[in-house]
Design a protein around this motif. Sequence first.
Motif, PDB file in Angstrom:
ATOM      1  N   VAL A  24      12.315  -4.832   0.201  1.00  0.00           N
ATOM      2  CA  VAL A  24      12.816  -6.164   0.554  1.00  0.00           C
ATOM      3  C   VAL A  24      13.432  -6.839  -0.661  1.00  0.00           C
ATOM      4  O   VAL A  24      14.490  -7.471  -0.569  1.00  0.00           O
ATOM      5  N   SER A  25      12.792  -6.705  -1.820  1.00  0.00           N
ATOM      6  CA  SER A  25      13.339  -7.302  -3.043  1.00  0.00           C
ATOM      7  C   SER A  25      14.692  -6.700  -3.386  1.00  0.00           C
ATOM      8  O   SER A  25      15.621  -7.414  -3.786  1.00  0.00           O
ATOM      9  N   GLY A  26      14.833  -5.397  -3.222  1.00  0.00           N
ATOM     10  CA  GLY A  26      16.109  -4.742  -3.490  1.00  0.00           C
ATOM     11  C   GLY A  26      17.204  -5.212  -2.551  1.00  0.00           C
ATOM     12  O   GLY A  26      18.339  -5.459  -2.969  1.00  0.00           O
ATOM     13  N   LYS A  27      16.873  -5.342  -1.269  1.00  0.00           N
ATOM     14  CA  LYS A  27      17.851  -5.837  -0.294  1.00  0.00           C
ATOM     15  C   LYS A  27      18.271  -7.269  -0.631  1.00  0.00           C
ATOM     16  O   LYS A  27      19.451  -7.608  -0.559  1.00  0.00           O
ATOM     17  N   SER A  46      -3.304   2.560  -1.083  1.00  0.00           N
ATOM     18  CA  SER A  46      -3.103   1.219  -0.519  1.00  0.00           C
ATOM     19  C   SER A  46      -2.078   0.427  -1.315  1.00  0.00           C
ATOM     20  O   SER A  46      -1.261  -0.286  -0.736  1.00  0.00           O
ATOM     21  N   LEU A  47      -2.128   0.535  -2.631  1.00  0.00           N
ATOM     22  CA  LEU A  47      -1.156  -0.186  -3.449  1.00  0.00           C
ATOM     23  C   LEU A  47       0.264   0.301  -3.183  1.00  0.00           C
ATOM     24  O   LEU A  47       1.208  -0.494  -3.123  1.00  0.00           O
ATOM     25  N   LEU A  48       0.444   1.600  -2.987  1.00  0.00           N
ATOM     26  CA  LEU A  48       1.769   2.124  -2.640  1.00  0.00           C
ATOM     27  C   LEU A  48       2.201   1.637  -1.261  1.00  0.00           C
ATOM     28  O   LEU A  48       3.367   1.282  -1.058  1.00  0.00           O
ATOM     29  N   ALA A  49       1.271   1.622  -0.328  1.00  0.00           N
ATOM     30  CA  ALA A  49       1.597   1.161   1.028  1.00  0.00           C
ATOM     31  C   ALA A  49       2.021  -0.301   1.034  1.00  0.00           C
ATOM     32  O   ALA A  49       2.855  -0.709   1.842  1.00  0.00           O
ATOM     33  N   VAL A  50       1.477  -1.087   0.133  1.00  0.00           N
ATOM     34  CA  VAL A  50       1.843  -2.501   0.040  1.00  0.00           C
ATOM     35  C   VAL A  50       3.102  -2.691  -0.785  1.00  0.00           C
ATOM     36  O   VAL A  50       3.973  -3.491  -0.445  1.00  0.00           O
ATOM     37  N   SER A  51       3.246  -1.946  -1.878  1.00  0.00           N
ATOM     38  CA  SER A  51       4.352  -2.198  -2.803  1.00  0.00           C
ATOM     39  C   SER A  51       5.689  -1.630  -2.335  1.00  0.00           C
ATOM     40  O   SER A  51       6.731  -2.202  -2.645  1.00  0.00           O
ATOM     41  N   ILE A  52       5.688  -0.533  -1.614  1.00  0.00           N
ATOM     42  CA  ILE A  52       6.961   0.059  -1.185  1.00  0.00           C
ATOM     43  C   ILE A  52       7.770  -0.904  -0.311  1.00  0.00           C
ATOM     44  O   ILE A  52       8.945  -1.131  -0.580  1.00  0.00           O
ATOM     45  N   PRO A  53       7.185  -1.516   0.730  1.00  0.00           N
ATOM     46  CA  PRO A  53       7.981  -2.490   1.498  1.00  0.00           C
ATOM     47  C   PRO A  53       8.411  -3.695   0.668  1.00  0.00           C
ATOM     48  O   PRO A  53       9.513  -4.207   0.833  1.00  0.00           O
ATOM     49  N   ALA A  54       7.553  -4.137  -0.262  1.00  0.00           N
ATOM     50  CA  ALA A  54       7.911  -5.290  -1.095  1.00  0.00           C
ATOM     51  C   ALA A  54       9.089  -4.962  -2.006  1.00  0.00           C
ATOM     52  O   ALA A  54      10.003  -5.780  -2.177  1.00  0.00           O
ATOM     53  N   VAL A  55       9.098  -3.773  -2.572  1.00  0.00           N
ATOM     54  CA  VAL A  55      10.207  -3.360  -3.431  1.00  0.00           C
ATOM     55  C   VAL A  55      11.483  -3.224  -2.604  1.00  0.00           C
ATOM     56  O   VAL A  55      12.568  -3.632  -3.038  1.00  0.00           O
TER      57      VAL A  55
END
Length: 110
Positions: A96-99, A85-94
Motif C-alpha cells: 500500500v505504501s508503494g502504491k 506474522s510480521l511478514l503477513a502484516v508488513s507485506i500488505p503495508a509495504v
Amino acid sequence: MTNIAVKLAETARSFGVGAVYGDPVEIEGQTLVPVAITWFGFGGSGSDETTSGIAGGGGGGAAIPVGAYVTQENGRVAFEPNLISLLAVSIPAVWVSGKALARIIRALKK
C-alpha cells in the motif's frame, strides 16, 4: 430490549493493554509475555422498542501475534518476533505504501 450501545461500550472498555499484551506464561524456567496487534469494530442500526422491532448489529475483530517478551538466562528481557506474522502484516503495508508513493510521484510530475 437493553441498550446495545451501553453493552458494547462496557465490553470495549475492558480491552485496552490486556488485548495487546497477554498474561505471562512460564515455560521451562523462562517467562513469556505474548504480544499481538489487535483491532475491533462494531456497527449497527435499529429502532426503538415502539416500532416494528427491526434492528441490526454487527461486530468483528482480529488479533495477530507478533512475538513475545522473553526473560533470558542473565535476567534480561528481550523481544522475540514471530517472523511469519510480521511478514503477513508488513507485506500488505509495504504494498500500500508503494502504491501511494507511486501516485504521489505521478501527481508531482504533472
